[in-house]
Motif scaffolding. Sequence first.
Motif, short mmCIF file in Angstrom:
data_model
loop_
_atom_site.label_atom_id
_atom_site.label_comp_id
_atom_site.label_asym_id
_atom_site.label_seq_id
_atom_site.Cartn_x
_atom_site.Cartn_y
_atom_site.Cartn_z
N LEU A 37 49.10 85.78 71.15
CA LEU A 37 47.73 86.09 70.71
C LEU A 37 47.10 84.88 70.02
O LEU A 37 45.91 84.58 70.23
N GLU A 38 47.89 84.17 69.22
CA GLU A 38 47.39 82.97 68.54
C GLU A 38 46.96 81.91 69.55
O GLU A 38 45.94 81.25 69.37
N ARG A 39 47.73 81.75 70.62
CA ARG A 39 47.37 80.78 71.67
C ARG A 39 46.03 81.13 72.31
O ARG A 39 45.32 80.25 72.78
N LEU A 40 45.68 82.42 72.31
CA LEU A 40 44.40 82.86 72.87
C LEU A 40 43.24 82.65 71.90
O LEU A 40 42.09 82.81 72.27
N GLY A 41 43.55 82.35 70.64
CA GLY A 41 42.52 82.22 69.62
C GLY A 41 42.43 83.43 68.72
O GLY A 41 41.57 83.50 67.85
N LEU A 42 43.32 84.39 68.94
CA LEU A 42 43.37 85.58 68.09
C LEU A 42 44.44 85.36 67.03
O LEU A 42 45.50 85.96 67.03
N ASP A 43 44.12 84.48 66.08
CA ASP A 43 45.11 84.13 65.08
C ASP A 43 44.90 84.91 63.78
O ASP A 43 43.91 85.62 63.62
#
Length: 143
Positions: A37-43
């Motif tokens: 999720l962090e890699r998607l920008g959902l950090d």
Amino acid sequence: MNNKYEGRVMWSHLDANRHMRHSAYADFAAQARIVVLERLGLDLKAFQRLHIGPILFREESVYLREVGINEQLTVTVELTKSRADSSRWSIRHEIFREDGVKAAIINVDGAWLDLHKRKLTALPEELVELFKRLNRSQDYQEE
């Protein structure tokens, strides 16, 4: 999109039988989910700013093969089901040993929680578009 997480089995992950304990599989899946999720920008910073976070309703674990100390694991993360607005979703994690053998499957059903109201909420539109970039399984279903 890179939907894989890799990690090594530590001593603290083992049970009395000297193989990975049941809750460690769930820990690997959760870490993989957060990393992807962090890699998607959902950090976590975005979630903190918006006062929202993921919440699980169900977690199912299917154990297939033993995993031992110091094994390098690869965990894949795929979206298996989602509402069109991404407000509710299901994710499958497959855990592979370093020899390529599938060791476990972890399925979770979740949604987003407003951390102030303590009620379910939708993602802001900008985050919905990011979430929709999550790899989808071959059996993906939209609700």
